[in-house]
Motif scaffolding. Structure first.
Motif, mmCIF file in Angstrom:
data_model
loop_
_atom_site.group_PDB
_atom_site.id
_atom_site.type_symbol
_atom_site.label_atom_id
_atom_site.label_comp_id
_atom_site.label_asym_id
_atom_site.label_seq_id
_atom_site.Cartn_x
_atom_site.Cartn_y
_atom_site.Cartn_z
ATOM 1 N N VAL A 155 0.902 -1.254 -0.020
ATOM 2 C CA VAL A 155 -0.065 0.043 0.047
ATOM 3 C C VAL A 155 1.024 1.295 0.128
ATOM 4 N N VAL A 156 0.623 2.103 -1.038
ATOM 5 C CA VAL A 156 1.283 3.433 -1.070
ATOM 6 C C VAL A 156 0.288 4.499 -0.816
ATOM 7 N N ALA A 157 0.509 5.318 0.285
ATOM 8 C CA ALA A 157 -0.379 6.253 0.741
ATOM 9 C C ALA A 157 0.319 7.645 0.574
ATOM 10 N N VAL A 158 -0.405 8.633 -0.033
ATOM 11 C CA VAL A 158 -0.029 10.066 0.059
ATOM 12 C C VAL A 158 -1.126 10.790 0.538
ATOM 13 N N ASP A 159 -0.698 12.022 1.642
ATOM 14 C CA ASP A 159 -1.581 12.716 2.214
ATOM 15 C C ASP A 159 -0.864 14.183 2.413
ATOM 16 N N SER A 160 -1.577 15.048 2.891
ATOM 17 C CA SER A 160 -0.894 16.472 2.954
ATOM 18 C C SER A 160 -1.702 17.045 3.864
ATOM 19 N N ASN A 161 -1.234 18.211 4.690
ATOM 20 C CA ASN A 161 -1.600 19.110 5.531
ATOM 21 C C ASN A 161 -1.149 20.346 5.007
ATOM 22 N N GLU A 162 -1.380 21.401 6.037
ATOM 23 C CA GLU A 162 -1.035 22.916 5.682
ATOM 24 C C GLU A 162 0.413 22.871 5.428
ATOM 25 N N SER A 163 1.354 22.384 6.156
ATOM 26 C CA SER A 163 2.823 22.491 6.200
ATOM 27 C C SER A 163 3.517 21.369 5.432
ATOM 28 N N ALA A 164 3.140 20.334 5.522
ATOM 29 C CA ALA A 164 3.725 19.140 4.993
ATOM 30 C C ALA A 164 3.176 18.145 3.714
ATOM 31 N N ILE A 165 3.790 17.243 3.251
ATOM 32 C CA ILE A 165 3.138 16.379 2.282
ATOM 33 C C ILE A 165 3.972 14.957 2.700
ATOM 34 N N ALA A 166 3.209 13.858 2.877
ATOM 35 C CA ALA A 166 3.967 12.630 3.341
ATOM 36 C C ALA A 166 3.618 11.483 2.260
ATOM 37 N N LEU A 167 4.562 10.659 2.077
ATOM 38 C CA LEU A 167 4.186 9.402 1.403
ATOM 39 C C LEU A 167 4.821 8.120 2.076
ATOM 40 N N SER A 168 3.967 7.223 2.288
ATOM 41 C CA SER A 168 4.350 6.092 2.965
ATOM 42 C C SER A 168 4.219 4.868 2.025
ATOM 43 N N VAL A 169 5.202 3.768 2.287
ATOM 44 C CA VAL A 169 5.031 2.386 1.573
ATOM 45 C C VAL A 169 5.104 1.669 2.953
ATOM 46 N N ARG A 170 3.967 0.734 2.512
ATOM 47 C CA ARG A 170 3.645 -0.332 3.606
ATOM 48 C C ARG A 170 3.440 -1.721 2.984
ATOM 49 N N ASP A 171 4.338 -2.702 3.651
ATOM 50 C CA ASP A 171 4.266 -4.076 2.898
ATOM 51 C C ASP A 171 3.709 -4.833 4.281
ATOM 52 N N PHE A 172 3.465 -6.346 4.024
ATOM 53 C CA PHE A 172 2.862 -7.072 5.041
ATOM 54 C C PHE A 172 3.770 -8.333 4.883
ATOM 55 N N GLY A 173 5.036 -8.054 4.774
ATOM 56 C CA GLY A 173 6.032 -9.447 4.440
ATOM 57 C C GLY A 173 6.747 -9.540 5.959
ATOM 58 N N MET A 174 7.978 -10.062 6.062
ATOM 59 C CA MET A 174 8.845 -10.476 6.989
ATOM 60 C C MET A 174 8.911 -9.599 8.287
ATOM 61 N N GLY A 175 9.024 -8.213 7.854
ATOM 62 C CA GLY A 175 9.166 -7.238 8.756
ATOM 63 C C GLY A 175 10.789 -7.324 9.468
ATOM 64 N N MET A 176 11.043 -6.326 10.465
ATOM 65 C CA MET A 176 12.286 -6.312 11.163
ATOM 66 C C MET A 176 12.017 -6.236 12.588
ATOM 67 N N THR A 177 13.110 -6.569 13.264
ATOM 68 C CA THR A 177 13.336 -6.277 14.726
ATOM 69 C C THR A 177 13.687 -5.038 15.037
ATOM 70 N N PRO A 178 13.378 -4.286 16.164
ATOM 71 C CA PRO A 178 13.922 -3.037 16.429
ATOM 72 C C PRO A 178 15.151 -2.727 16.228
ATOM 73 N N GLU A 179 16.052 -3.613 16.434
ATOM 74 C CA GLU A 179 17.424 -3.537 16.246
ATOM 75 C C GLU A 179 17.821 -3.451 14.757
ATOM 76 N N ASP A 180 17.166 -4.248 14.195
ATOM 77 C CA ASP A 180 17.299 -4.115 12.628
ATOM 78 C C ASP A 180 16.830 -2.617 11.960
ATOM 79 N N ALA A 181 15.579 -2.383 12.577
ATOM 80 C CA ALA A 181 15.065 -1.234 12.130
ATOM 81 C C ALA A 181 15.863 0.143 12.449
ATOM 82 N N GLU A 182 16.677 0.156 13.355
ATOM 83 C CA GLU A 182 17.539 1.256 13.722
ATOM 84 C C GLU A 182 18.772 1.407 12.693
ATOM 85 N N ARG A 183 19.158 0.173 11.811
ATOM 86 C CA ARG A 183 20.338 0.050 11.075
ATOM 87 C C ARG A 183 19.823 0.102 9.667
#
Length: 557
Positions: A430-458
């Motif tokens: 899922v690719v999502a795009v949204d905005s407000n008065e100061s910023a615009i954001a785009l996110s990409v979400r997958d439902f796969g294997m994921g990562m641990t918090p330690e892996d996400a930091e690196r």
């Protein structure tokens, strides 16, 4: 109205004083030291002063009482001797005798405040001299004192009283009671002598005033001394703190002046030595970094020529691969694939070297991120289909243009999509795009294997992989996310990640809509509302083909 406003400001100023003092107390070691020293010194001086004042007052009262009792005893003894030696028998002689006796008592006792009472239970006698009471003693002699005097005629008894003075006020005093035996069968009389202690009180008050003035002067002197001493100690500490802040801010040439040979001078010398060592080390690291960047850039440039030759030769062989035998044809295909990957790696290395050298400039223009995301999804539609992943675009907002470099934002989206396709395990993306008065954001979400918090930091580290044994399936160079992060920062934005093992990951890009935007808040949440979901819910979201059809209809309309 003006007076009311002034009063309001004055009240607000007074109310702000405690907050200002609390802030100064927390920030300033000098304020804490001076106030603690002055407070403890004032407490010590107050305790010592009160102890001395009470001791002096007690000793002074005891001395005055002893003197009064001594004078009273001497006076009553002399009066009793006069009475015992007298032969007066009639009323007139007894009255003259009593008058002379009282004159002797006042002369010896040193006070004219005298009261004379005949025992209430004595037999009536017409020859008995009448009672005499000075107005000073009227009403101050208590019945308890008279009872004690009557019950113990051989002893003296005293009582603290307040005697009236000439100014209509009262002075502290002592009344001493004793008994006299009048001859000729008259009987016993109570004699009370009043002593005014106003001079002793004045002496004590003078000592207290002198002590208070001395204490105030001592506290002021201690305050000045403490302030001078603390400033002498705190000032070098302030200089050290200011120098360390400037050093931390990048002013590596700043140093602390060294004066004398005491502990402060030793601290300054040690600090300067540390600064010299740190400056030398930073200079070495900077030179090493420059050499490293130059090496990467030079190597990348130098490899381009042989790589171009290899690429041309490989393309020739790749174009004739069907004429080769099976193993040879497979080798030519492998050579072509790795040559392309090598070429992308060189391009990424050059891009990283530009960021490291600080030579990146943005070519911004008004860009619609929804259209840009749709183009990126369409360009990777075939790759997603090969991996079995459906790519959805959700764009509740974000249709307004933003000042960005479209090439770099497109590269971020492609990198995030490629990463999601590779690790999405064939599930929807899922690719999502949204905005407000100061910023615009785009996110990409997958439902796969994921990562641990330690892996996400690196995950944004260069050439880092969560599983080193896992092979890249779409030809990535290991620098995509690192370059994406640099692209986001170059736009004044940020690239965040959320991930959960077994439940996929979310990469969110947030950039300001204009370069001068402040207080940027992302319109898209980083952590999804359904973090444990295995796929997106059924919605009216558009996939790449549907989005392109809708965009075509909008253009035709």
């Amino acid at each position: 109205m003006t007076g009311a406003a002034d009063d309001s400001r004055a009240t607000g100023s007074w109310r702000a004083l405690p907050r200002r003092f609390a802030a100064a107390w927390q920030r300033s070691l000098q304020v804490r030291t001076v106030f603690v020293t002055i407070g403890l010194s004032t407490l010590a001086i107050l305790v010592i002063g009160l102890y001395i004042s009470f001791s002096v007052a007690s000793n002074l009262f005891q001395d005055q009482r002893a003197r009064v009792l001594q004078d009273s005893n001497t006076a009553t003894s002399a009066a009793q001797l006069i009475l015992d030696s007298s032969e007066a028998a009639d009323q007139g002689s007894l009255q003259l005798l009593m008058k002379g006796t009282l004159d002797t008592v006042t002369s010896i006792a040193g006070t004219e405040v005298v009261a004379l009472f005949r025992y209430p239970d004595a037999q009536p006698n017409t020859k008995a001299p009448p009672d005499r009471v000075r107005p000073d003693l009227a009403g101050v002699i208590t019945p308890e004192l008279r009872e004690q005097v009557r019950q113990n005629p051989e002893d003296q008894y005293w009582q603290s009283v307040a005697l009236e003075n000439s100014e209509g006020g009262t002075d502290p005093g002592i009344v001493v009671g004793s008994t006299l035996e009048v001859p000729a069968g008259v009987g016993q009389y109570e004699v009370y002598l009043g002593y005014n202690l106003a001079e002793a009180e004045q002496t004590l008050a003078f000592m207290q005033v002198t002590g208070s003035v001395g204490a105030i002067a001592l506290i002021a002197l201690l305050s000045v001394i403490t302030l001078v001493v603390v400033r002498g100690v705190i000032e070098p500490i302030r200089t050290t703190a200011s120098t360390s802040r400037r050093l931390a801010a990048g002013d590596l040439g700043v140093r602390i002046p060294v004066r004398g040979e005491d502990e402060i001078a030793s601290l300054a010398a040690s600090f300067n030595g540390m600064a010299d060592s740190l400056q030398a080390r930073i200079r070495e690291l900077a030179e090493l970094s420059v050499m490293q960047q130059r090496f990467v850039s030079d190597v990348s440039h130098e490899l381009r020529t042989p790589l171009t030759t290899i690429r041309l030769a490989g393309d020739v062989l790749y174009g004739q691969r069907e004429a080769f035998e099976g193993p040879t044809s497979r080798t030519v295909e492998l050579l072509h694939t790795q040559t392309e990957r090598f070429e992308r790696l060189l391009a990424d290395l050059l891009e990283i070297s530009r960021y490291d050298a600080g030579s990146v400039t943005l070519a911004t223009e008004p860009t619609n991120l929804v259209h840009l995301a749709g183009d990126a999804i369409e360009s990777m539609h075939e790759l997603a289909r090969e991996h079995g992943s459906e790519v959805r675009l959700e764009a509740p907002g974000g249709h307004l243009d933003a000042e960005v470099d479209p090439r770099r934002i497109r590269r971020i989206v492609r990198n995030l999509l490629g990463n999601a396709i590779e690790h999405g395990e064939g599930r929807p993306i899922v690719v999502a795009v949204d905005s407000n008065e100061s910023a615009i954001a785009l996110s990409v979400r997958d439902f796969g294997m994921g990562m641990t918090p330690e892996d996400a930091e690196r995950v944004f580290d260069r050439f880092w992989r969560a599983d080193p044994s896992r092979m890249r399936t779409i030809g990535g160079t290991g620098l995509g996310l690192a370059i994406s992060l640099e692209d986001a920062v170059a736009h004044g934005g940020e690239l965040d990640v959320w991930s959960s093992p077994g439940h996929g990951s979310v990469f969110r890009l947030t950039i300001p809509r204009t370069p001068d935007a402040t207080a940027v808040h992302s319109p898209l949440p980083l952590e999804p509302v359904d973090p444990e979901a295995s796929g997106p819910p059924p919605t009216a979201s558009m996939n790449a083909v549907q989005f392109e059809d809708a965009r075509t209809e909008d253009r035709n309309a």
